[in-house]
Scaffold this active site. Structure first.
Site, PDB file in Angstrom:
ATOM      1  N   HIS A 215       0.792  -1.236   0.000  1.00 34.08           N
ATOM      2  CA  HIS A 215       0.000   0.000   0.000  1.00 34.08           C
ATOM      3  C   HIS A 215       0.825   1.288   0.000  1.00 34.08           C
ATOM      4  O   HIS A 215       0.277   2.369  -0.106  1.00 34.08           O
ATOM      5  CB  HIS A 215      -0.937   0.027   1.214  1.00 34.08           C
ATOM      6  CG  HIS A 215      -0.228   0.344   2.494  1.00 34.08           C
ATOM      7  ND1 HIS A 215       0.471  -0.594   3.196  1.00 34.08           N
ATOM      8  CD2 HIS A 215      -0.084   1.501   3.170  1.00 34.08           C
ATOM      9  CE1 HIS A 215       1.011  -0.036   4.254  1.00 34.08           C
ATOM     10  NE2 HIS A 215       0.697   1.244   4.278  1.00 34.08           N
TER      11      HIS A 215
HETATM   12  C1  UD1 Z   1      -1.830   5.531   6.196  1.00 33.27           C
HETATM   13  C2  UD1 Z   1      -0.476   5.945   6.786  1.00 33.27           C
HETATM   14  C3  UD1 Z   1       0.532   4.825   6.587  1.00 33.27           C
HETATM   15  C4  UD1 Z   1       0.006   3.506   7.121  1.00 33.27           C
HETATM   16  C5  UD1 Z   1      -1.339   3.214   6.460  1.00 33.27           C
HETATM   17  C6  UD1 Z   1      -1.948   1.920   6.926  1.00 33.27           C
HETATM   18  C7  UD1 Z   1       0.001   8.367   6.641  1.00 33.27           C
HETATM   19  C8  UD1 Z   1       0.834   9.382   5.966  1.00 33.27           C
HETATM   20  N1  UD1 Z   1       0.051   7.128   6.109  1.00 33.27           N
HETATM   21  O1  UD1 Z   1      -1.667   5.384   4.794  1.00 33.27           O
HETATM   22  O2  UD1 Z   1       1.710   5.156   7.298  1.00 33.27           O
HETATM   23  O3  UD1 Z   1       0.917   2.480   6.816  1.00 33.27           O
HETATM   24  O4  UD1 Z   1      -2.222   4.297   6.778  1.00 33.27           O
HETATM   25  O5  UD1 Z   1      -3.120   1.682   6.238  1.00 33.27           O
HETATM   26  O6  UD1 Z   1      -0.648   8.665   7.613  1.00 33.27           O
HETATM   27  N2  UD1 Z   1      -9.160   5.234   2.287  1.00 33.27           N
HETATM   28  C9  UD1 Z   1     -10.359   4.571   2.292  1.00 33.27           C
HETATM   29  N3  UD1 Z   1     -10.888   4.268   3.504  1.00 33.27           N
HETATM   30  C10 UD1 Z   1     -10.306   4.583   4.677  1.00 33.27           C
HETATM   31  C11 UD1 Z   1      -9.092   5.281   4.640  1.00 33.27           C
HETATM   32  C12 UD1 Z   1      -8.524   5.585   3.442  1.00 33.27           C
HETATM   33  O7  UD1 Z   1     -10.936   4.260   1.268  1.00 33.27           O
HETATM   34  O8  UD1 Z   1     -10.856   4.253   5.738  1.00 33.27           O
HETATM   35  C13 UD1 Z   1      -8.553   5.557   0.976  1.00 33.27           C
HETATM   36  C14 UD1 Z   1      -8.771   6.975   0.589  1.00 33.27           C
HETATM   37  O9  UD1 Z   1      -9.058   7.003  -0.761  1.00 33.27           O
HETATM   38  C15 UD1 Z   1      -7.440   7.636   0.844  1.00 33.27           C
HETATM   39  C16 UD1 Z   1      -6.449   6.501   0.670  1.00 33.27           C
HETATM   40  O10 UD1 Z   1      -7.153   5.317   1.057  1.00 33.27           O
HETATM   41  O11 UD1 Z   1      -7.184   8.697  -0.027  1.00 33.27           O
HETATM   42  C17 UD1 Z   1      -5.235   6.652   1.539  1.00 33.27           C
HETATM   43  O12 UD1 Z   1      -5.592   6.851   2.912  1.00 33.27           O
HETATM   44  P1  UD1 Z   1      -4.645   7.691   3.906  1.00 33.27           P
HETATM   45  O13 UD1 Z   1      -5.140   7.654   5.287  1.00 33.27           O
HETATM   46  O14 UD1 Z   1      -4.403   9.015   3.322  1.00 33.27           O
HETATM   47  O15 UD1 Z   1      -3.275   6.928   3.819  1.00 33.27           O
HETATM   48  P2  UD1 Z   1      -2.915   5.378   3.803  1.00 33.27           P
HETATM   49  O16 UD1 Z   1      -2.397   5.053   2.465  1.00 33.27           O
HETATM   50  O17 UD1 Z   1      -3.994   4.515   4.354  1.00 33.27           O
END
Ligand code: UD1
Length: 379
Positions: A215
């Site tokens: 991811h």
């Molecule tokens: C975040 C953390 C990362 C961790 C990961 C575990 C930061 C910078 N990154 O990354 O260190 O390893 O979590 O998962 O904080 N989304 C959903 N549903 C959710 C949450 C996110 O669909 O409940 C999608 C959204 O489209 C979002 C993307 O996933 O834009 C990324 O989510 P985000 O929280 O920004 O970062 P992660 O890649 O999950």
């Protein structure tokens, strides 16, 4: 009688929850001393990334939910800050605890260091402090550095963390080598993990599958890197056909799914022989999948530690690392996106020649009790 100290623990994203659970249990044991509140920023909001972890880890409902959601880094961080500031001004905690390296961690650390209360700022404790990848293109590395510089209590998981912090000029008196609360959770839920029926549900045979999680933005937000990962999976799947029968299980993170769709790579991923795409797994099911796998291929940080503890071979698809014990002592190998290296290691795993690893001393299940004892005696 002394007033109970008010502590706020902040969590927001999936890897925070298993680090919080053992701390929450420790505070529950000391109810006469502490009032412990849980703030959930809402960075992760999907049931599979958040709620299932609260139920698996028997965490109480968060006392306060900030509802931040997804956005750009700046927007997400700013939203969490604006909401958390209101909480801190209202609750006036004696200590705020933040976990790991996600955007919620740094956002709340910044808030605490800018509010003045009782003649000072709000004291901050950082659990999983001191880890450094030395790769500042990773958002997590920035979050770690900023959070550590603002913390009063730096709770470190492995020795190198102490060295890193001292090198950065942090006062040694603030640094405590306590171990890893993530491993506390794993040990605590050992029996629940043994009861999980996820292998039956997915028709998997123990030792006959490779687990994978991917991811990191560096891997999935770039089409060429995502393609390299697909090529690695295809090559491993080719090995499976030639030698023994096994599967690759890939619980798909929402970011990975979104980017696979955007790059038009989802069908290709789906068509790899023996590769099973599943929904993200909850905590208990995921650790069961890891425990019974022949190996894990990942770009996660936490899984490198969990695999070392469970002595499962771990091939990490990253170029940098921040958890050297998992490499030097544990079962981890840093592979980047080097297909030939991954294949060589997979062959070693098949033939039983892959390193077996040792479990680092501080992975003893007692990190949270050390942390809460330090807070008890010094706050
Ligand atoms: C975040 C953390 C990362 C961790 C990961 C575990 C930061 C910078 N990154 O990354 O260190 O390893 O979590 O998962 O904080 N989304 C959903 N549903 C959710 C949450 C996110 O669909 O409940 C999608 C959204 O489209 C979002 C993307 O996933 O834009 C990324 O989510 P985000 O929280 O920004 O970062 P992660 O890649 O999950």
């Amino acid at each position: 009688m002394n007033k109970r100290k008010k502590i706020i623990s902040v969590v927001g994203a999936r890897p925070n929850f298993m680090k919080l659970a053992p701390i929450e249990r420790e505070f529950r044991k000391h109810k006469s001393l502490f009032k412990h509140l849980i703030v959930h920023t809402g960075q992760h909001y999907d049931h599979k990334l958040s709620k299932v972890f609260f139920s698996d880890l028997e965490l109480p409902e968060p006392d306060i939910y900030l509802g931040a959601g997804s956005a750009s880094h700046a927007e997400q961080t700013a939203k969490i800050m604006a909401e958390f500031e209101k909480v801190v001004l209202r609750e006036k905690p004696d200590l705020v605890i933040v976990f790991g390296d996600v955007n919620s961690t740094v956002a709340c650390a910044l808030v605490c260091s800018k509010i003045h209360h009782n003649g000072g700022t709000i004291p901050l404790a950082h659990v999983e402090s001191g880890l450094r990848s030395l790769d500042r293109t990773m958002p997590e590395e920035i979050n770690r550095i900023v959070t550590d510089v603002l913390s009063e209590y730096l709770f470190v998981t492995e020795k190198i963390g102490v060295t890193n912090l001292v090198k950065e000029g942090i006062n040694r008196k603030k640094i405590f080598l306590t171990g890893d609360t993530m491993i506390d959770s794993l040990k605590y839920y050992k029996h629940e993990i043994a009861k999980s029926v996820i292998l039956n549900k997915l028709s998997l045979i123990p030792g006959k599958y490779i687990l994978s999680t991917i991811h990191r933005p560096v891997n999935v937000d770039s089409k060429s890197n995502f393609r390299k990962i697909i090529d690695i999976f295809s090559a491993i799947s080719g090995l499976a056909c030639k030698s023994i029968d096994f599967r690759i299980v890939l619980p798909v993170h929402p970011r990975t799914l979104k980017m696979a769709e955007k790059f038009g790579l989802l069908n290709e991923l789906r068509s790899i022989n023996g590769l099973m795409l599943t929904e993200p797994a909850g905590y208990i099911d995921f650790i069961r999948l890891l425990r019974d796998s022949m190996a894990v291929i990942t770009d996660s940080g936490g899984i490198q530690e969990e695999a070392t503890f469970l002595r499962i071979p771990c091939l990490t698809l990253r170029d940098s690392f921040e958890r050297p014990e998992t490499l030097n002592m544990g079962t981890n190998t840093l592979c980047g996106l080097d297909e030939a290296l991954v294949l060589r290691k997979i062959r070693e795993i098949f033939s039983g020649k892959y390193k077996k690893g040792r479990i680092p001393e501080l992975m003893d299940g007692k990190a949270a009790s050390r942390i809460v004892n330090i807070i008890k005696t010094s706050l």
